[in-house]
Design a protein around this motif. Structure first.
Motif, short mmCIF file in Angstrom:
data_model
loop_
_atom_site.label_atom_id
_atom_site.label_comp_id
_atom_site.label_asym_id
_atom_site.label_seq_id
_atom_site.Cartn_x
_atom_site.Cartn_y
_atom_site.Cartn_z
N ASP A 47 47.60 -22.25 -61.44
CA ASP A 47 46.25 -22.29 -60.87
C ASP A 47 45.89 -20.87 -60.45
OD1 ASP A 47 46.12 -25.15 -61.07
OD2 ASP A 47 47.43 -25.25 -59.33
N LEU A 58 38.63 -24.71 -52.01
CA LEU A 58 38.16 -25.72 -52.95
C LEU A 58 39.18 -26.00 -54.06
CD1 LEU A 58 35.51 -27.24 -53.02
CD2 LEU A 58 34.55 -25.40 -54.39
N VAL A 104 37.87 -32.97 -56.90
CA VAL A 104 37.26 -32.16 -57.93
C VAL A 104 37.78 -32.69 -59.27
CG1 VAL A 104 37.10 -29.84 -58.91
CG2 VAL A 104 37.20 -30.13 -56.42
N LEU A 112 37.73 -32.51 -63.21
CA LEU A 112 37.36 -31.63 -64.32
C LEU A 112 38.02 -32.16 -65.58
CD1 LEU A 112 37.85 -28.20 -62.51
CD2 LEU A 112 35.71 -29.39 -62.95
N ASP A 113 37.26 -32.21 -66.65
CA ASP A 113 37.76 -32.78 -67.89
C ASP A 113 38.34 -34.17 -67.64
OD1 ASP A 113 36.98 -30.61 -69.40
OD2 ASP A 113 38.88 -29.57 -69.17
N VAL A 141 41.73 -32.45 -60.07
CA VAL A 141 42.64 -31.31 -60.05
C VAL A 141 43.25 -31.21 -58.66
CG1 VAL A 141 41.37 -30.08 -61.84
CG2 VAL A 141 40.87 -29.61 -59.43
N GLY A 183 45.67 -28.43 -57.51
CA GLY A 183 46.03 -27.14 -56.93
C GLY A 183 47.30 -27.25 -56.10
N SER A 184 48.32 -27.91 -56.67
CA SER A 184 49.58 -28.19 -55.96
C SER A 184 49.34 -28.89 -54.63
CB SER A 184 50.39 -26.90 -55.73
OG SER A 184 50.78 -26.35 -56.96
N ALA A 224 43.82 -28.41 -53.41
CA ALA A 224 42.44 -28.43 -53.88
C ALA A 224 41.59 -29.45 -53.12
CB ALA A 224 42.41 -28.75 -55.38
N GLY A 225 40.29 -29.21 -53.08
CA GLY A 225 39.34 -30.20 -52.61
C GLY A 225 39.07 -30.21 -51.12
#
Lengths: 309, 309
Positions: free
Chosen positions: A131, A240, B145, B147-148, B152, B154-155, B158-159
């Motif tokens: 990431d 984020l 979040v 995506l595709d 996701v 982010g280990s 994230a979010g």
């Protein structure tokens, strides 16, 4: 497989120059050259120039197995469309199919910044990261958001970090908003803000050096504002998305520690529980886009014609 | 495959309640119930309560093929680790392996908000979307979040949209920063800010209704500040990630058009060239987390033991 050992063609089409490479299966550049982008002659002339450049590079290589072509702007990799590439005058053009038909080889078509991010993650400063954020800071400021090892596209709209608002009510930005990151921290913005305070047109490296010495209050202030705006945006990305690493590239990164040291400190002060990303300088310089285009071409071959990425 | 037609177990472990379901291969809930989370008895007691709840649900189902368990906080789905789950008192616990050994079935272990986002994208308000944001607004504010088509992680970091700073120098946040989104737009923040202006403890739906009528200046101001802060953060996400849709959930979304109408207008005013996401209300309510856990359990089965997601 035999097919993937053949060289591929990679072209990074910029607003002023096209950079082309022929790359072998090991990632070595067998041939590289640049050519002007005939932007002033209109969008069709740019297409013709790309095709001619690709044909010349292909002929010199004695044939290529695939091509990767990347351009600036809003590019939808999945559909192979240049949604809006203001620097080339392209809008809603199905460039992958147009160029693939003209070149006669499988083609990956993508965005320059995401290609650069892919190259920095595979070959450069973020090698091995899963990431990551790749942020080239030059005339504009873009980002490649790399998650799970791949740049994310958002149908072409992802990564427009330069248009995050950092100074509500600030200077007008070309995008129509006010106070975007680009109006504070891009190279032209730093120069313009310094000139506004001092009346002196001064190269950005000199402003950075003066800020580092601390003997020029205007340079100190303008540089600190740029650093602070970047730190705020990086903190937003950390909150984020949780990247492990932020790779800073483009002209502003040439200031090295003058930029990165205060940037790391400012970012640190803006985070609490978030994962703290390492902030490092890009390794691949202005070759990142073409190197990424080469990686995309290779992937296009490996995935077969069904996938552009 | 036969194995994937068996029911799976899904548990959403909250700070006060655990929601459990047994779900068949078509996504139908065969059995569902809730049980208190014994948070006050310490982290080990919570683990034991989850195991006992899972065992009871499994017995009632006559066996399950896999389980999905989701919890709040910072959760690394890939390693199956509860990095920091303050509401459960868990820190750096390898919960997937612990629970898998205790339950004796393949287990997906994840975060509640990302599970909810997965459910809203597969089954709910964002069905069919590829790039989406799911934002439950309640006591806290989180985000998935997507995506595709996948949340996701982010280990695990994230979010954390609730801790984007929207009011530099604003109120102290529990995370250690000041002016985080949660200090302005969470349900308790709205109530607290209204009480600070009026001296009256008032339920958030009444504040929202008064703001909608326009006859209470304090309500109008507090609501507008919350809406504006949310719009700013959604604009940031639109610029950075290009989602097609933002799904708003949690208690605050129960205000419906009183929240979403001004939010859409405020967001619209903050974007220029970006893709404009639709802003809609969540469809799955407080079942989203458990439904997502069920989807994760099913995927765990389909992918085999090698993948947790």
């Amino acid at each position: 497989m035999a097919v993937t050992s053949e060289p591929v063609l990679a072209i990074d089409v910029g607003g002023t120059r096209m950079k082309g490479s022929v790359v072998d299966a090991a990632g070595r550049e067998l041939h590289g050259c640049t050519r002007p982008t005939p932007r002033a002659d209109g969008p069709d002339a740019v297409v013709e120039a790309v095709v001619a450049f690709a044909a010349d590079l292909t002929a010199r290589a004695g044939g290529v197995a695939a091509a990767g072509i990347v351009v600036p702007g809003i590019v939808d990799e999945d559909s192979g469309t240049a949604v809006l590439s203001a620097n080339l005058g392209w809008r809603d053009l199905p460039m992958r199919s147009v160029l693939e038909a003209r070149l006669g080889v499988p083609l990956a078509f993508g965005q320059d910044v995401r290609a650069g991010g892919l190259a920095e993650v595979r070959l450069g400063a973020a090698r091995g990261a899963r990431d990551a954020l790749f942020v080239p800071i030059g005339t504009g400021i873009g980002a490649a958001v790399v998650l799970d090892g791949r740049p994310v596209s958002g149908s072409g709209f992802a990564g427009e970090i330069g248009h995050l608002v950092v100074d509500a009510g600030g200077a007008a930005c070309g995008c129509g908003l006010r106070g975007c990151l680009e109006t504070v921290a891009s190279a032209p913005a730093v120069a313009r803000r310094y000139a506004a305070r001092t009346g002196r047109a001064t190269p950005v490296p000199e402003i950075a050096a003066a800020a580092g010495r601390g003997d020029d209050p205007a340079a100190v202030a303008v540089w600190a504002e740029a650093v602070d705006a970047l730190a705020g945006v990086f903190a937003t990305c950390a909150t984020l998305l949780g990247p492990e690493i932020v790779v800073v590239g483009g002209g502003l990164a040439e200031s090295g520690a003058l930029l990165l040291d205060p940037l790391r400190a400012a970012l640190d002060g803006r985070l609490s529980f978030q994962r703290r990303p390492r902030v490092v300088r890009a390794a691949l310089g202005d070759r990142a886009g073409a190197l990424g285009a080469g990686l995309m071409a290779r992937e296009r071959l490996q995935a077969g014609v069904g996938s552009a990425r």
